[in-house]
Enzyme design. Structure first.
Site, PDB file in Angstrom:
ATOM      1  CG  HIS A   1       0.298  -4.240   5.161  1.00  0.00           C
ATOM      2  ND1 HIS A   1      -0.340  -3.716   4.099  1.00  0.00           N
ATOM      3  CD2 HIS A   1       0.724  -5.529   4.637  1.00  0.00           C
ATOM      4  CE1 HIS A   1      -0.385  -4.773   3.100  1.00  0.00           C
ATOM      5  NE2 HIS A   1       0.210  -5.831   3.266  1.00  0.00           N
TER       6      HIS A   1
ATOM      7  CD  GLU B   1      -0.240   0.202   4.222  1.00  0.00           C
ATOM      8  OE1 GLU B   1       0.469  -0.673   4.453  1.00  0.00           O
ATOM      9  OE2 GLU B   1      -1.567   0.229   4.501  1.00  0.00           O
TER      10      GLU B   1
ATOM     11  CG  HIS C   1      -1.980  -1.100   1.262  1.00  0.00           C
ATOM     12  ND1 HIS C   1      -2.342  -1.800   2.153  1.00  0.00           N
ATOM     13  CD2 HIS C   1      -2.601  -1.616   0.166  1.00  0.00           C
ATOM     14  CE1 HIS C   1      -3.357  -2.584   1.682  1.00  0.00           C
ATOM     15  NE2 HIS C   1      -3.346  -2.593   0.644  1.00  0.00           N
TER      16      HIS C   1
ATOM     17  CD  GLU D   1      -2.228  -3.721   9.033  1.00  0.00           C
ATOM     18  OE1 GLU D   1      -1.456  -2.529   8.889  1.00  0.00           O
ATOM     19  OE2 GLU D   1      -2.823  -4.070   7.838  1.00  0.00           O
TER      20      GLU D   1
END
Length: 415
Positions: free
Chosen positions: A305, A179, A176, A378
């Site tokens: 992420h 990020e 993404h 994450e």
């Protein structure tokens, strides 16, 4: 090895800025609708969190029963009609302008003032080349293919003479676009396993017994667009135009070929931030990296992420703990290793679908394709508004080294 030639002196500059009143264009389009940053209350379980995600809003993070999203007024109205309470934190484009230090001088092809310690694509490539120059006996640079705009999808292999034929491990970052902390995570892994080889016996043992591969930029077109003009754009997707549409970009982590678009875990609306693309592997980036992965026998993998501080594992497409292709014993191993890693970095460990349902993601594909022990991390922060997307560059050292022990556990699990 990866120290930038600029100082850290302006890191706190953005923190004291007043909220700007002029609205920046959304996604670079002056006619685009306003985007609000909202806290959505009442997302008490995975089904409700999936409903929020299916609204077309851009899910930024979760904290208990509260989700942070970026939404148009229409999307926000739809969530309210669905029974969710929304608090608007601010205008997303104004907050982007504020975070970008809009009053300062901007270099058009670099991060905003104060965040120059983050690496652009060119600087990342230079850092990888330097790793090869400094450690030619360990590091080899190649490419998995090219992005839509022609950028190399760099792959850095770390292996010694003793590593030949040993298990392969993969770390990927920056699917993404916005990020950027994840690219720093991949560069930190490169630095640690190359610079530390000669002085740290534990690192030497891991390198000698494994072949370690690192892909720092899986979506380089998107990440470069996200800092275009020296200002943050809030961009998530790729940059390939959507056929028969005025929209640009696909969510690359909904574009993988296993259970693509199957289960309400992605959108078929090209304007949605989790749009899965017109077909599986429609994006040259996911096609190239998947072909690269299929050509190897990776035993273990982390896809990094931001944000929410989570350790996630398959499956994402189903709420069931086990499904076709995964036994109860295999599911237990995923959970056991995930919890071991989370014990070291203090992230929250859970099956991906316990957060919300996703389909067409890299973890499900990697497991189904080659039984790769594949996780999503994450990263920092746990929650937040605009700084969730764009943590200050001063956080890079602490938040990358925070994952050292978890990375080591993953490498050793490769066998």
């Amino acid at each position: 090895m990866f120290t930038r030639r600029r100082t850290w002196g302006a890191l706190a500059a953005a923190a004291g800025l007043a909220l700007l009143t002029a609205t920046a264009p959304a996604h670079g389009d002056p006619a685009a609708p306003q985007r609000g940053l909202y806290e959505v209350h009442g997302a008490t379980d995975a089904a409700k969190r999936t409903t929020v995600r299916n609204s077309g809003a851009d899910v930024a993070g979760t904290r208990g029963d509260v989700m942070t999203v970026v939404a148009t007024p229409k999307q926000a109205d739809g969530l309210r009609a669905g029974g969710f309470a929304l608090d608007q934190v601010g205008d997303f484009d104004q907050l982007l302008a504020q975070r970008s230090n809009a009053g300062g001088a901007h270099e058009p092809n670099d991060f905003p003032p104060g965040d120059e310690a983050y690496h652009t694509y060119a600087e990342t490539t230079d850092a990888l080349k330097k790793a090869v120059a400094d450690h030619g006996d360990l590091a080899q640079l190649s490419s998995a293919g090219k992005s839509f705009e022609g950028r190399e999808l760099n792959v850095l292999k770390i292996a010694s003479k003793a590593s030949e034929g040993k298990p392969e491990v993969l770390f990927t970052c920056n699917q993404h676009a916005r990020e950027h902390l994840t690219t720093e995570m991949c560069l930190h892994i490169v630095q640690r396993f190359t610079d530390g080889y000669a002085s740290d016996n534990a690192i030497k043992d891991m390198v000698d017994s494994h072949q370690i591969y690192v892909v720092p930029n899986m979506n380089p077109d998107g990440s470069e667009y996200d800092i275009s003009g020296g200002k943050y754009q809030g961009w998530r997707k790729t940059r390939k135009p959507v056929p028969d549409s005025t929209e640009i970009g696909t969510d690359p982590n909904r574009n993988w070929g296993y259970k693509w678009g199957c289960c309400g875990g992605s959108s078929d609306d090209p304007s949605a931030e989790d749009y899965h693309g017109p077909s599986a592997f429609s994006e040259p980036e996911t096609k190239a990296v998947s072909d690269f992965m299929a050509a190897h026998r990776f035993k273990a993998h982390i896809d990094f992420h931001t944000f929410s501080e989570l350790v996630l594992w398959p499956y994402g497409y189903t709420k069931d703990d086990t499904a076709e292709g995964m036994s109860a014993e295999e599911a237990k191993r995923f959970a056991d290793v995930g919890r071991q890693m989370a014990d070291t970095n203090k992230y929250t460990p859970e099956q991906s679908s316990d957060l919300y349902v996703t389909d067409g993601d890299v973890n499900d594909w990697a497991w189904s394709k080659s039984k790769t022990l594949s996780y999503t991390f994450e990263m920092y922060p746990k929650d937040g508004g605009i700084d969730g997307f764009y943590p200050p560059a001063s956080e890079i050292p602490e938040q990358t080294t925070r994952n050292d022990a978890a990375v080591d556990i993953l490498v050793k699990q490769a066998g």
